[in-house]
Write a protein that holds these residues in place. Structure first.
Motif, PDB file in Angstrom:
ATOM      1  N   GLY A  19       0.648  -1.076  -0.037  1.00  0.00           N
ATOM      2  CA  GLY A  19       0.101  -0.093  -0.033  1.00  0.00           C
ATOM      3  C   GLY A  19       0.899   1.210  -0.018  1.00  0.00           C
ATOM      4  O   GLY A  19       1.704   1.530  -0.771  1.00  0.00           O
ATOM      5  N   ASP A  20       0.506   2.183   0.946  1.00  0.00           N
ATOM      6  CA  ASP A  20       1.162   3.484   0.881  1.00  0.00           C
ATOM      7  C   ASP A  20       2.484   3.274   1.845  1.00  0.00           C
ATOM      8  O   ASP A  20       3.169   4.304   2.140  1.00  0.00           O
ATOM      9  CB  ASP A  20       0.312   4.592   1.686  1.00  0.00           C
ATOM     10  CG  ASP A  20      -0.113   4.261   2.977  1.00  0.00           C
ATOM     11  OD1 ASP A  20       0.448   3.336   3.582  1.00  0.00           O
ATOM     12  OD2 ASP A  20      -0.943   5.057   3.536  1.00  0.00           O
ATOM     13  N   GLY A  21       2.961   2.285   2.010  1.00  0.00           N
ATOM     14  CA  GLY A  21       4.099   1.853   2.913  1.00  0.00           C
ATOM     15  C   GLY A  21       4.321   2.100   4.243  1.00  0.00           C
ATOM     16  O   GLY A  21       5.356   2.130   5.043  1.00  0.00           O
ATOM     17  N   ARG A  22       3.273   2.401   4.899  1.00  0.00           N
ATOM     18  CA  ARG A  22       3.344   2.673   6.277  1.00  0.00           C
ATOM     19  C   ARG A  22       3.547   1.595   7.048  1.00  0.00           C
ATOM     20  O   ARG A  22       4.489   1.960   8.242  1.00  0.00           O
ATOM     21  CB  ARG A  22       1.615   3.313   6.663  1.00  0.00           C
ATOM     22  CG  ARG A  22       1.640   3.960   8.139  1.00  0.00           C
ATOM     23  CD  ARG A  22       0.042   4.109   8.365  1.00  0.00           C
ATOM     24  NE  ARG A  22      -0.451   4.967   7.362  1.00  0.00           N
ATOM     25  CZ  ARG A  22      -0.478   6.276   7.104  1.00  0.00           C
ATOM     26  NH1 ARG A  22       0.290   6.876   8.315  1.00  0.00           N
ATOM     27  NH2 ARG A  22      -1.132   6.878   6.324  1.00  0.00           N
ATOM     28  N   LEU A  23       3.437   0.427   7.042  1.00  0.00           N
ATOM     29  CA  LEU A  23       3.608  -0.538   7.736  1.00  0.00           C
ATOM     30  C   LEU A  23       5.155  -1.116   7.425  1.00  0.00           C
ATOM     31  O   LEU A  23       5.663  -1.471   8.386  1.00  0.00           O
ATOM     32  CB  LEU A  23       2.498  -1.905   7.727  1.00  0.00           C
ATOM     33  CG  LEU A  23       1.150  -1.356   8.325  1.00  0.00           C
ATOM     34  CD1 LEU A  23       0.316  -2.635   7.975  1.00  0.00           C
ATOM     35  CD2 LEU A  23       1.434  -1.307   9.628  1.00  0.00           C
ATOM     36  N   GLU A  38       3.876  -3.525  -4.445  1.00  0.00           N
ATOM     37  CA  GLU A  38       2.434  -3.162  -4.373  1.00  0.00           C
ATOM     38  C   GLU A  38       1.995  -2.832  -5.896  1.00  0.00           C
ATOM     39  O   GLU A  38       2.860  -2.023  -6.522  1.00  0.00           O
ATOM     40  CB  GLU A  38       2.699  -1.588  -3.696  1.00  0.00           C
ATOM     41  CG  GLU A  38       1.176  -0.848  -3.819  1.00  0.00           C
ATOM     42  CD  GLU A  38       0.009  -1.749  -3.444  1.00  0.00           C
ATOM     43  OE1 GLU A  38      -1.011  -1.838  -4.434  1.00  0.00           O
ATOM     44  OE2 GLU A  38      -0.044  -2.197  -2.322  1.00  0.00           O
ATOM     45  N   PRO A  39       1.008  -3.387  -6.422  1.00  0.00           N
ATOM     46  CA  PRO A  39       0.680  -3.470  -7.612  1.00  0.00           C
ATOM     47  C   PRO A  39      -0.056  -2.259  -8.097  1.00  0.00           C
ATOM     48  O   PRO A  39      -0.071  -1.757  -9.368  1.00  0.00           O
ATOM     49  CB  PRO A  39      -0.058  -4.544  -8.000  1.00  0.00           C
ATOM     50  CG  PRO A  39      -0.619  -4.803  -6.758  1.00  0.00           C
ATOM     51  CD  PRO A  39       0.274  -4.715  -5.690  1.00  0.00           C
ATOM     52  N   GLU A  40      -0.800  -1.459  -7.285  1.00  0.00           N
ATOM     53  CA  GLU A  40      -1.356  -0.228  -7.371  1.00  0.00           C
ATOM     54  C   GLU A  40      -0.506   0.996  -7.337  1.00  0.00           C
ATOM     55  O   GLU A  40       0.206   1.516  -6.563  1.00  0.00           O
ATOM     56  CB  GLU A  40      -2.355  -0.036  -6.456  1.00  0.00           C
ATOM     57  CG  GLU A  40      -3.665   0.623  -6.916  1.00  0.00           C
ATOM     58  CD  GLU A  40      -3.618   2.062  -7.186  1.00  0.00           C
ATOM     59  OE1 GLU A  40      -3.137   2.761  -6.362  1.00  0.00           O
ATOM     60  OE2 GLU A  40      -4.034   2.362  -8.433  1.00  0.00           O
ATOM     61  N   GLU A  41      -0.451   1.618  -8.781  1.00  0.00           N
ATOM     62  CA  GLU A  41       0.649   2.671  -8.895  1.00  0.00           C
ATOM     63  C   GLU A  41       0.485   3.926  -8.136  1.00  0.00           C
ATOM     64  O   GLU A  41       1.326   4.343  -7.438  1.00  0.00           O
ATOM     65  CB  GLU A  41       0.280   3.131 -10.505  1.00  0.00           C
ATOM     66  CG  GLU A  41       1.522   4.062 -10.757  1.00  0.00           C
ATOM     67  CD  GLU A  41       1.172   4.681 -12.234  1.00  0.00           C
ATOM     68  OE1 GLU A  41       1.797   5.600 -12.632  1.00  0.00           O
ATOM     69  OE2 GLU A  41       0.206   4.210 -13.118  1.00  0.00           O
ATOM     70  N   SER A  42      -0.994   4.307  -7.799  1.00  0.00           N
ATOM     71  CA  SER A  42      -0.986   5.620  -7.070  1.00  0.00           C
ATOM     72  C   SER A  42      -0.261   5.285  -5.561  1.00  0.00           C
ATOM     73  O   SER A  42       0.270   6.115  -4.682  1.00  0.00           O
ATOM     74  CB  SER A  42      -2.512   5.923  -6.767  1.00  0.00           C
ATOM     75  OG  SER A  42      -3.365   4.853  -6.100  1.00  0.00           O
ATOM     76  N   MET A  43      -0.815   3.935  -5.043  1.00  0.00           N
ATOM     77  CA  MET A  43      -0.309   3.587  -3.538  1.00  0.00           C
ATOM     78  C   MET A  43       1.565   3.632  -3.781  1.00  0.00           C
ATOM     79  O   MET A  43       2.075   4.047  -2.833  1.00  0.00           O
ATOM     80  CB  MET A  43      -0.892   2.339  -3.271  1.00  0.00           C
ATOM     81  CG  MET A  43      -2.092   2.436  -2.763  1.00  0.00           C
ATOM     82  SD  MET A  43      -2.621   3.299  -1.320  1.00  0.00           S
ATOM     83  CE  MET A  43      -2.988   4.846  -2.017  1.00  0.00           C
TER      84      MET A  43
END
Length: 229
Positions: A19-23, A38-43
């Motif tokens: 995801g957004d890399g938080r974890l 992460e496969p989703e470009e915006s994330m």
């Protein structure tokens, strides 16, 4: 969870569906050598911009671009409940880890809240892709454990944890406008009139259920750890 994995000591950890890399960033701060996929470009963009200490690549289940036993630990947080083939994906997590696999899934999420909003807005609910009977699994701690064992994860231990998230309604609405999860996917498909009805229904449900300005949303999750061989 970190106790079950032992001391990091610079050992490698792969966060699948980061995801957004938080974890992933939290694992890195704890002393792990972390890579995210992460496969989703915006994330990926958010992760690379806000958490540059984590190397996040374009990859996702069920096929990961890593050799067998490439990393010490693999983590997949709320990922196996979204993939088209949970068992094949779980087996892929085991393949790339030479040690432990950690995976989580929802056993209770606030989907009821969005179902109520959708019904009051008089719009058709979002019909996402459904798993076949052969691929699906019971969304309980025991059901999650059985699915993982079917996929070849040995000695898997699953525990269930519950909590109440006192959600900020504004944050929930931002997630919908951003296309997050099923509610966001539904909203993205609505025309202007349906969007107005959906927003009005959201506000009515919030007015009825909020406590001191926050929405108490009950959650339960199953946490699985397949330890070192």
């Amino acid at each position: 969870m970190q106790r079950a994995l032992g001391a990091p000591g610079g050992r490698s950890l792969l966060d699948v569906g980061a995801g957004d890399g938080r974890l992933a960033a939290a694992w890195a701060e704890a002393g792990w050598s972390v890579q995210g996929c992460e496969p989703e470009e915006s994330m990926r963009g958010v992760s690379r911009r806000e958490r540059p200490q984590v190397d996040t690549i374009d990859a996702g289940l069920p096929d990961l671009p890593f050799a067998d036993g490439a990393v010490d630990v693999v983590v997949a947080n709320f990922v196996l409940n979204h993939v088209a083939s949970p068992r094949r994906s779980a087996a892929e997590l085991r393949r790339v880890s030479r040690g432990a696999v950690v995976a989580t899934t929802w056993t209770l999420s606030p989907s009821w809240f969005w179902a109520e909003v959708t019904e009051r807005a008089c719009v058709a609910p979002f019909a996402g892709a459904k798993l076949t009977a052969e691929e699906d699994f019971e969304r309980t701690a025991d059901g999650f454990a059985r699915m993982l064992r079917d996929a070849g994860l040995e000695r898997v231990v699953v525990t269930e944890h519950g909590w109440t998230w006192n959600a900020d309604p504004d944050v929930l609405w931002y997630s919908v406008e951003g296309g997050v999860a099923g509610a966001g996917a539904l909203y993205a498909r609505l025309d202007a009139d349906d969007r107005r009805r959906f927003r009005a229904a959201f506000e009515r449900v919030v007015d009825e259920r909020a406590v001191h300005g926050a929405l108490p949303l009950e959650h339960r999750a199953a946490v699985a750890v397949s330890p070192f061989s």
